[in-house]
Design a protein around this motif. Sequence first.
Motif, PDB file in Angstrom:
ATOM      1  N   ALA A   1      51.307  42.344  45.765  1.00  0.00           N
ATOM      2  CA  ALA A   1      51.020  41.704  47.053  1.00  0.00           C
ATOM      3  C   ALA A   1      50.600  42.770  48.062  1.00  0.00           C
ATOM      4  CB  ALA A   1      52.272  40.968  47.545  1.00  0.00           C
ATOM      5  N   GLY A   2      49.556  42.481  48.773  1.00  0.00           N
ATOM      6  CA  GLY A   2      49.114  43.413  49.805  1.00  0.00           C
ATOM      7  C   GLY A   2      48.124  44.448  49.305  1.00  0.00           C
ATOM      8  N   ALA A   3      47.980  44.588  47.962  1.00  0.00           N
ATOM      9  CA  ALA A   3      47.009  45.570  47.441  1.00  0.00           C
ATOM     10  C   ALA A   3      45.709  44.860  47.118  1.00  0.00           C
ATOM     11  CB  ALA A   3      47.569  46.248  46.205  1.00  0.00           C
ATOM     12  N   ALA A   4      44.623  45.602  47.168  1.00  0.00           N
ATOM     13  CA  ALA A   4      43.316  45.025  46.859  1.00  0.00           C
ATOM     14  C   ALA A   4      43.275  44.600  45.397  1.00  0.00           C
ATOM     15  CB  ALA A   4      42.224  46.056  47.140  1.00  0.00           C
TER      16      ALA A   4
ATOM     17  N   GLY B   1      47.965  49.437  43.767  1.00  0.00           N
ATOM     18  CA  GLY B   1      48.701  49.757  44.978  1.00  0.00           C
ATOM     19  C   GLY B   1      49.202  51.195  44.934  1.00  0.00           C
TER      20      GLY B   1
END
Length: 863
Positions: free
Chosen positions: A675-678, A683
Amino acid sequence: MVRSYNPEEIELKWQAVWEAEKTFHAPDPTPEEMAAGKGGHTYVLEMFPYPSGSAHMGHVKNYTMGDVIARFRRHQGNRVMHPMGYDAFGLNSENVAIQTGEHPAVFTERAIATINRQLRRLGVAIDWDREVVTCRPEYYKWTQWLFLQFYKRGLAFKKEAPVNWCPSCQTVLANEQVIQGCCERCSTEVEAKKLKQWFFRITDYAERLLEDFDKLEDWPERVITMQRNWIGKSVGGNVVFRLAPRGAENGQLDPADPTGGTEITVFTTRPDTLFGATFFVMAPEHPLVEEMVKGTAAEEACRRYTWQAMNTSYIERSNAEKEKTGVFTGRYVENPVNGALIPIYIADYVMMDYGTGAIMAVPAHDERDFEFACKFGREVIEVIASPDEFKNADGTMKEAYTGDGLLVNSGPFNGLFKTDAIRKVTEWLREQGKADFAVNYKLRDWLLSRQRYWGAPIPILYCPTCGEVPVPDEQLPVLLPDITDYAPKGKSPLAAAEHWINTTCPVCGGPATRDPDTMDTFVDSSWYFLRYTAARRQDLAFQKDQADYWLPVDQYIGGVEHAILHLMYSRFFCKVLYDLGLVGFEEPFKNLFTQGMIYYKGAKMSKSKGNVVNPDEHVAKYGADSLRSYILFMGPAESDAEWNDQGIEGVNRFLNRVWRVVNEAVDAGRMAAPAGAAAGTLGPLPAESELSPAAKALLVKVNQTIDKVTVDIDQRFHFNTALAAIMELNNELAAARGGQGGGLEADAAGRRVLAEAVEAMVRLLEPFAPHMCAELWEMMGRERIWDQPWPVADGRFLTLDAVEMAVQVNGKVRDRLVIAKDASQDEVLAAAKALSGVVKHVEGKTLVKQIVVPGKLVNLVAK
RNA sequence: GCCGGAGUGGCGGAAUGGCAGACGCAACGGUCUUAAACACCGUAGGGCUAAGCCCGUGCGGGUUCGAGUCCCGCCUCCGGCACCA
């Protein structure tokens, strides 16, 4: 459940993708890109195959190697040109045609289709839009055009000369194609024939071919040495000897002698030894010999000897072990340094085709002359002070001394050192017009015409009124006519094609005939690397600015068997094209790598020996990725290697293990973007403090492997050790993941490191096993692995915190020490001395020396 | 003859002058299997009086605290050139 590894399915899938989207097409450079010059693009080339049937393991090795480099350079951000073509003219297809009656073009095109299919099946990243085939008119039109450019510059010319004739191939051969007196193709002993043939004036370029070795960046030293020896430069002087009139030796001059006073020039590298010349030798075929002895007592003996020499095979005659033979001509020459009359012999150890066909003989300082002098009772005069071991007890010469020294018995030159004397004697004679400095080369002009069908016709016409006429550009190509009888009969089969051979003179419109010969196929291959830059162009051979953009070839790869032939001819072509203003560079191949051969059952693979390993079978059984990887894992790429059927199984097992490890990681959801990483990324790495020692260790292994594989591919071409490093990484990765306590899978940081390792491994393996890695990459939710940047090692994780060091006492390992990598030298020594294994061996002794190699070992010298 | 290159376990081969034999093959032992194959785990240069020690990179010397690696002299194999004046 982990999918099973099905190479065929995967490989065909990705090959279809690459084909459909033309992944490996290198677009032509734009004017801006050409103006920007070199940088950001690279030309990777392997020697193109001769389509004799199907690809063999040597091809697999060659093209896989090139492919690894090409893919690697692409990952490094380069626009890569990696083209392929076929060296399609030549005797093999023609001989098949003679046997079967099938047109060579039909046979050749079928062989090309086969190899083409095999190369595609191997997944080689080729720009197929640039494919060239030398036997097609759209290619050989330009071979002919280039011939005419050479012709117009006087660099292609016809001359009558003694040439090498292969009675089996029924054609003449270039010197380079004669190996120890035998035909390079069929090993039949060649015969000397005097024929009028076409030559390229490569001898004009001898000096530049030598000088420009400096312009090569990285070529194997032995290839350069082989070319240097072949060119065979000798520095010395030409010295003029005058033929004494008949009877001069006993004062009974024959005024009717027409030859008296004739000048005979010799080439020598040793003008310093002129005072030691005690006889003179001419090649039996020397044109002056017949006239010289005409009507003398020696005439009959000379004629017999000459006849005998000319009927001695080349091999026999050039054998240095052979006892010297010769005949005295009854004539004398005047030595230009002292006027001495010395006798002339004819002997077959003097060759008409080197130097001037005549030598001054200095037995004291030349082994061959010494041998001859012994046999024929000639005087031996020492003129270079020779060491005692070369002399008999009475001071006479025991053997020829060829080393350095000071001059003796040489009049005004006594006391000079050899090298100074060479210069001074030559200068002294030059002032009198009797000598000059001279350079001789062993290299001969390149004989390019062949009396065979399957080659590019020589675009020259013969007109009774206009003579030799080049075919005008607009009439090119001179197409090979269809004929039915390909058999050579001592002249080109084309000579019998009446409708073709008879034509019209473009100058006067009268009847003319075509040159019936075709060109050596090495002409075709001397410029194909240029044609790739404009493969589809109908209006020119290649475009200068585009050629200058791509060339010289950044990395050329091929077999060492072309060390002289193809590689020297191509260098010559490039220099001529440079002089003609057609290209802006003087060397075609900046870096050259010569690969070793693949053996099987102790011998070169060959159909006749029945020890051929068929690549197709192994592709079918294990997949292209396994074959590619194995052939590079066999050993260092430059060495010969023995094929081993079990070896490929081992590599296949390795790929299966990688497949499984990656699949398990994917199935565990570990490769997905957090979550939150491209998308398509893992990440950020966890903070170093969160890493368990095992996680840190694996991370270090990952980065060490990245470093090692990068250097091995990029700088060393050691693909075997690169693969070994990836195997090690896979072993560690597999071992680290589970086990009791869950291994690295037990915590989030460990799982993140595992994912890092999996991702790196797939990327590092991609040049070797591109299909499997493309598939795994896709399973990891990523796209286009072939366009990914090459991984870069993270400097923070290249070494472990604690290192194990070997502790030696007097050079023998007695214990080991695990210590922080940044421990000071004193700390290391203190810890080392406390080890029980060390204490035992230093007790009661005094330490005289202590050596610490950081991170590696400690050596305590005790007495 | 001259010029290159190379000699390391049973095999292919690793090793910027710093722990010889990484990695792989073959072999052996084990787990799984009714069994085999696959797979997985493990052993593995040679020797000895075996928790230790000795010997080991074609042979003989040398340099060095330390040599497969550098130097000198040989041997063997491979490649190229070879009566080149």
